[in-house]
Design a protein around this motif. Sequence first.
Motif, short mmCIF file in Angstrom:
data_model
loop_
_atom_site.label_atom_id
_atom_site.label_comp_id
_atom_site.label_asym_id
_atom_site.label_seq_id
_atom_site.Cartn_x
_atom_site.Cartn_y
_atom_site.Cartn_z
N LYS A 168 45.30 -43.83 -8.66
CA LYS A 168 46.05 -43.55 -9.88
C LYS A 168 46.22 -45.03 -10.82
CE LYS A 168 46.80 -39.03 -9.13
NZ LYS A 168 47.68 -38.29 -7.96
N LYS A 220 38.00 -54.59 -10.40
CA LYS A 220 37.00 -54.49 -11.34
C LYS A 220 36.02 -53.13 -11.04
CE LYS A 220 32.52 -56.95 -11.97
NZ LYS A 220 32.27 -57.16 -13.35
N GLU A 261 41.49 -45.07 0.31
CA GLU A 261 41.64 -43.64 1.04
C GLU A 261 42.93 -43.02 0.37
OE1 GLU A 261 39.41 -42.08 2.81
OE2 GLU A 261 38.27 -43.69 3.87
N GLY A 262 43.52 -43.58 -0.43
CA GLY A 262 44.78 -43.12 -1.15
C GLY A 262 46.08 -43.01 -0.24
N GLU A 283 49.29 -43.49 -2.16
CA GLU A 283 49.62 -42.33 -3.13
C GLU A 283 50.18 -41.28 -2.32
OE1 GLU A 283 49.52 -40.92 -6.16
OE2 GLU A 283 49.13 -43.03 -6.91
N ARG A 284 49.78 -41.07 -0.88
CA ARG A 284 50.37 -40.05 -0.10
C ARG A 284 51.65 -40.47 0.29
NH1 ARG A 284 52.34 -36.89 2.46
NH2 ARG A 284 51.90 -35.34 3.77
N ARG A 320 36.38 -45.48 -10.45
CA ARG A 320 37.56 -44.52 -10.16
C ARG A 320 37.16 -43.01 -9.92
NH1 ARG A 320 39.63 -40.56 -12.29
NH2 ARG A 320 37.67 -40.08 -13.28
N HIS A 321 36.21 -42.58 -10.55
CA HIS A 321 35.77 -41.15 -10.09
C HIS A 321 35.39 -41.03 -8.51
CE1 HIS A 321 31.76 -42.85 -10.78
NE2 HIS A 321 31.21 -41.96 -10.18
N GLU A 322 35.04 -41.94 -8.12
CA GLU A 322 34.98 -41.75 -6.44
C GLU A 322 36.21 -41.61 -5.68
OE1 GLU A 322 31.52 -43.67 -3.94
OE2 GLU A 322 32.40 -44.92 -4.90
N VAL A 323 37.07 -42.24 -6.41
CA VAL A 323 38.32 -42.25 -5.59
C VAL A 323 39.58 -41.97 -6.59
CG1 VAL A 323 37.96 -44.09 -3.85
CG2 VAL A 323 38.68 -44.98 -5.95
N PRO A 324 39.40 -40.53 -7.09
CA PRO A 324 40.31 -40.22 -8.04
C PRO A 324 41.81 -40.20 -7.81
CG PRO A 324 39.01 -38.25 -7.52
CD PRO A 324 38.55 -39.40 -6.89
N TRP A 325 42.12 -40.09 -6.85
CA TRP A 325 43.58 -40.20 -6.20
C TRP A 325 44.11 -41.67 -6.30
CZ3 TRP A 325 39.67 -37.92 -3.21
CH2 TRP A 325 38.93 -38.96 -2.56
N TRP A 336 37.01 -50.57 -9.32
CA TRP A 336 37.81 -49.31 -9.66
C TRP A 336 37.75 -48.91 -11.13
CZ3 TRP A 336 42.39 -48.22 -12.68
CH2 TRP A 336 43.07 -47.18 -12.48
N LYS A 337 37.54 -49.74 -11.92
CA LYS A 337 37.45 -49.43 -13.39
C LYS A 337 35.89 -48.49 -13.53
CE LYS A 337 40.23 -53.18 -14.97
NZ LYS A 337 40.21 -54.55 -15.48
N ALA A 338 34.98 -48.93 -12.67
CA ALA A 338 33.80 -48.39 -12.91
C ALA A 338 33.69 -47.21 -11.85
CB ALA A 338 32.63 -49.40 -12.25
#
Lengths: 137, 370
Positions: free
Chosen positions: B288, B275, B245-246, B249-250, B281-286, B277-279
């Motif tokens: 990083k 593993k 959920e990031g 990052e926040r 990542r676009h779903e959780v772009p935050w 996340w490498k596939a």
Amino acid sequence: MSAQEKHRLVVCSAEELREGDRRLIELDGVEIGLLRAEGTCYAFRNSCPHQGVPMLYGSVVGTMLPSQPQEYVYGLHNEIIRCPLHGWEFSLKTGKAMFSPAVSIKMYEVKEEGDEVVLYLDRQPQSITRKQFACVL
Amino acid sequence: MTTRVKHNGLIDCDVHPVLSDFNELVPYLDESIQQYMNIGKFAKGALAKQNSGSFKFPSSAYANPLPVPLRADAFPPNGDIPGSDPAFLASDLLDRCQTDFAILNIGHGTMSAFHNVEVAAKYTSAANDWLYGKWVKSDPRYRMTMEITPLDPAQAVQEIERIGKRPEIVGINMHCVNIPLGKRHYWPIYEIAEAYDLPIVLHPDTEGTGEYAASFGVGPASTYMEWHTSLGLIGQRNVISLVCEGVFERFPNLKVNFIEYGFSWIAPTMWRMDKNWKALRHEVPWVKMLPSEYIRRNIRFGTQPIEEPARPKDLVELIQMIGAEHMLLFCSDYPHWDGDELERAFLHFPGELRHKVFYENPLASFRIQP
């Protein structure tokens, strides 16, 4: 090495690589995939660095850019090829994986010259096989 | 019993004081809630009968089946419940182990998953004041985590504003409910926790103890054995939620300390998350960095109940394998039945690692001013 010093290899005619088309060629046992997206021709090694499946079956897509938490920002429209097995995203412009610049697919220099699609290679290949390729994408 | 382990500092991150009786809360508790709970002047007589004993403290459906479900060697001399006497606990545990600081996490239960949030909030404030007044002030080695009501972040923030700057308060004991820890619901709490430099502490208690309790992934446990062993699943689910959920990052400086959920499962969790996340990542772009990097930076784990592989050194190898030397916090869990004894539980840990777990890591992970 500049493009002039490289080996020039005509892969196909421009007509044979229209928007959305894909071509497969094997040079000295190494498969290279070609495709055209948004008018631009791209050529890349046809093997994902992860588990080796053929990248030419991958979807050409845009993706979500790195963003603030809980915010979606779409970008890089049709500049990404996604591995057909696990979905790893690679930039068609640079070959680099979206998740790390340390991981990449090898990109080849390809140009559209008049009616020809031309690969520029570091050396002259000994064997050249143009392969049949078809996928539903 | 004496402990002979030599150490250069010991911070015990999980010690449990308990209420001997709910009436101990009366001096700290609003009259309306005393009435609701049938305690104090409402304990006996007509009112209790009139409301048919409507209040029931949320206790776990999974009772420990042992004849004495607490350390039977920890009863205070007055015969009261283990963990109910501050002076006895200080001598029985802190003197024996030469503990520098003991972090007190309320051990008699929480109302975090209780259906009436207002009652839960006022009870929680009273419990905090009781812990501060009766315990923390009784011995300079005591520190405490303050409890909050996770179902009501605005109220939780008020409670943190009320007492969170006291130097004896070293963390926020949040408890988990059926809202995964990463959800934005909690972000006001994380914001003030980060600003106050207080870690969020997650400790089992609510699981199975209220209408808003977290589920066990599949369904209810049949036995205490199933319940106790499944706690790690809840830890795992919440680590995944926090990262995806990031939250980190926040709130890059937020620490979340998972106490009593085990830790060996973090190795496969990290591998699987990296593993995926490498596939995906676009779903959780935050997100990083690799998920494991956030976990190593922001999440810590209590050691108790320590995993006991058949070959004890396997545990040390696992810690080294995943780079978790800085992530583990010593916990005795006194006076609970499944606590760990300092002398034996860490026998196979190299000296340097032991010092980190005993002292350096807790010092860095809680807001402790030595």
